[in-house]
Design a protein around this motif. Sequence first.
Motif, short mmCIF file in Angstrom:
data_model
loop_
_atom_site.label_atom_id
_atom_site.label_comp_id
_atom_site.label_asym_id
_atom_site.label_seq_id
_atom_site.Cartn_x
_atom_site.Cartn_y
_atom_site.Cartn_z
N THR A 1 0.84 -1.21 0.00
CA THR A 1 0.00 0.00 0.00
C THR A 1 0.87 1.25 0.00
OG1 THR A 1 -1.78 -1.15 1.16
CG2 THR A 1 -1.79 1.27 1.24
N ARG A 2 1.85 1.30 0.89
CA ARG A 2 2.72 2.47 0.97
C ARG A 2 3.59 2.60 -0.27
NH1 ARG A 2 4.71 1.99 7.31
NH2 ARG A 2 2.67 2.43 8.26
N ALA A 3 4.09 1.46 -0.76
CA ALA A 3 4.94 1.50 -1.96
C ALA A 3 4.14 2.03 -3.15
CB ALA A 3 5.48 0.11 -2.26
N ALA A 4 2.90 1.55 -3.31
CA ALA A 4 2.06 2.00 -4.42
C ALA A 4 1.81 3.50 -4.33
CB ALA A 4 0.74 1.23 -4.43
N LYS A 5 1.57 3.99 -3.12
CA LYS A 5 1.30 5.41 -2.94
C LYS A 5 2.50 6.26 -3.34
CE LYS A 5 -0.48 8.74 0.42
NZ LYS A 5 -0.98 8.94 1.80
N GLU A 6 3.72 5.83 -2.93
CA GLU A 6 4.91 6.60 -3.28
C GLU A 6 5.19 6.56 -4.78
OE1 GLU A 6 9.72 6.66 -2.33
OE2 GLU A 6 8.28 6.19 -0.74
N LEU A 7 4.87 5.43 -5.41
CA LEU A 7 5.10 5.30 -6.85
C LEU A 7 4.02 5.98 -7.68
CD1 LEU A 7 6.19 1.55 -6.86
CD2 LEU A 7 7.64 3.46 -7.55
N GLY A 8 2.94 6.43 -7.01
CA GLY A 8 1.85 7.07 -7.74
C GLY A 8 0.99 6.07 -8.49
N LEU A 9 0.93 4.83 -7.97
CA LEU A 9 0.14 3.78 -8.61
C LEU A 9 -0.95 3.31 -7.66
CD1 LEU A 9 3.09 1.56 -9.93
CD2 LEU A 9 1.73 3.12 -11.29
N THR A 10 -1.97 2.66 -8.21
CA THR A 10 -2.93 1.96 -7.37
C THR A 10 -2.31 0.61 -7.00
OG1 THR A 10 -3.98 0.88 -9.26
CG2 THR A 10 -4.87 3.02 -8.57
#
Length: 452
Positions: free
Chosen positions: A430-439
């Motif tokens: 969840t956090r990785a997706a948020k930083e990458l700008g992805l769902t």
Amino acid sequence: MILKKATVLIVDDDPDVLTAVKLLLKPEAREIITEKNPENLNWLLQRNEVDLILLDMNFNSAINTGNEGLYWLRKVKEWKPDVCVIMITAYGDIDLAVRSLKEGANDFVVKPWHNEKLINTIKDLLDKKEGGTKTTKTPVKSTAGDTSILGESDVMQDIFYKVNKIAPTDANILILGENGTGKDLMAKAIHERSLRADKPFIKVDVGALTDTLFESELFGHKKGAFTDAREDRMGRFEEAQGGTLFLDEIGNISLQQQAKLLTILQNRQVTRLGTNKPVDVDIRLICATNVPLSELANENKFRKDLIYRINTVEINMPPLRRRNEDIVILARHFAKLYASKYLKPSMDFDTAAMNKLKSYNFPGNVRELQYTIERAVIMADDNTLRPDDLIFSILETSTESVVDADNIPLSALEKNAILRVIEKHNGNITRAAKELGLTRTALYRRLSKYDI
């Protein structure tokens, strides 16, 4: 199925909500069932043929996950996969509500809702159900309003859906994002989709105003209030009466200016400099900043009470490097736009030129891409744009701006970036997706693609 033949179940721990919705739908539906405790959901679904559920996002129940609505949504989909579910949410939980669509919800409504719109939403879902149309995700357009905000990436589709939901409300909105990501266009698009679209849209770059100019510009002044005040002047709040006031670069205003702005927002009144007579104002407020929310939370720089006032809903505009799949559609849009502007034939890119665009990091984001394409169209010798036509801005100082695509494949760069961010967050997707700008869904697809 028509609503007149439907059974609707409303699950909310607020008795006022249950009463209001029951009174609204009673003349429209065959049967209305209300329930305060979501733990009775399974029992109710076993004993009733429910066609549609209105389910609150937050409960004070034994299931204390912080997002109980998602928990009960999953349970409903496990017990009754075919039942339509509309989530009920507050302004501050829009991101959570968008996430609920990926968990199987058919739609969501924001408190306080417009009665006619809620009824139409229910009718549309039941009609789609009757027709066998898949409704697990409401279709969204790839543009917001009539502005040139384009994107087919998952992250932009989520933003477009959120805009469609929040634009008709009067919720204050904070738009976050780096320079060049399109924050001003998004503000304009929200206004154009709002119920205030026929009223003024007033933009102010508040970050550039001194304390004296700040008050005069926003609140107005009377003749003689200060040197050079030669006539009465209406402030921007009054100019935006009935419409939308867009305060750009809100993160750069001083603590003194913040205090004055907070007072106006609390009282919904402005007092021109040089007078004691307050004037009522009715505006929808949109703010934007390139300062990260984590930095705004530092009370030495920004008042938290003001953040809460301006940030009923936040929209994070992703940098272009995190929506790489949108570069092609944006580049072709700008090529068409500037070919028309400069009276040139229709233009397209050869494969090498497009690869050069997709391999560049765009520290200046969409604005840099736009100016790059405009320059290329002006200088091109024919209607095909080639790598030599694409000259990136020397104003951007990022050391990672240009990637040598001949030596490092773009796929390898993306894979390495994903690995670094996942490692940084200790495997928290969840956090990785948020930083990458992805769902999360988009990130899982990439994990599968790169066999990570």
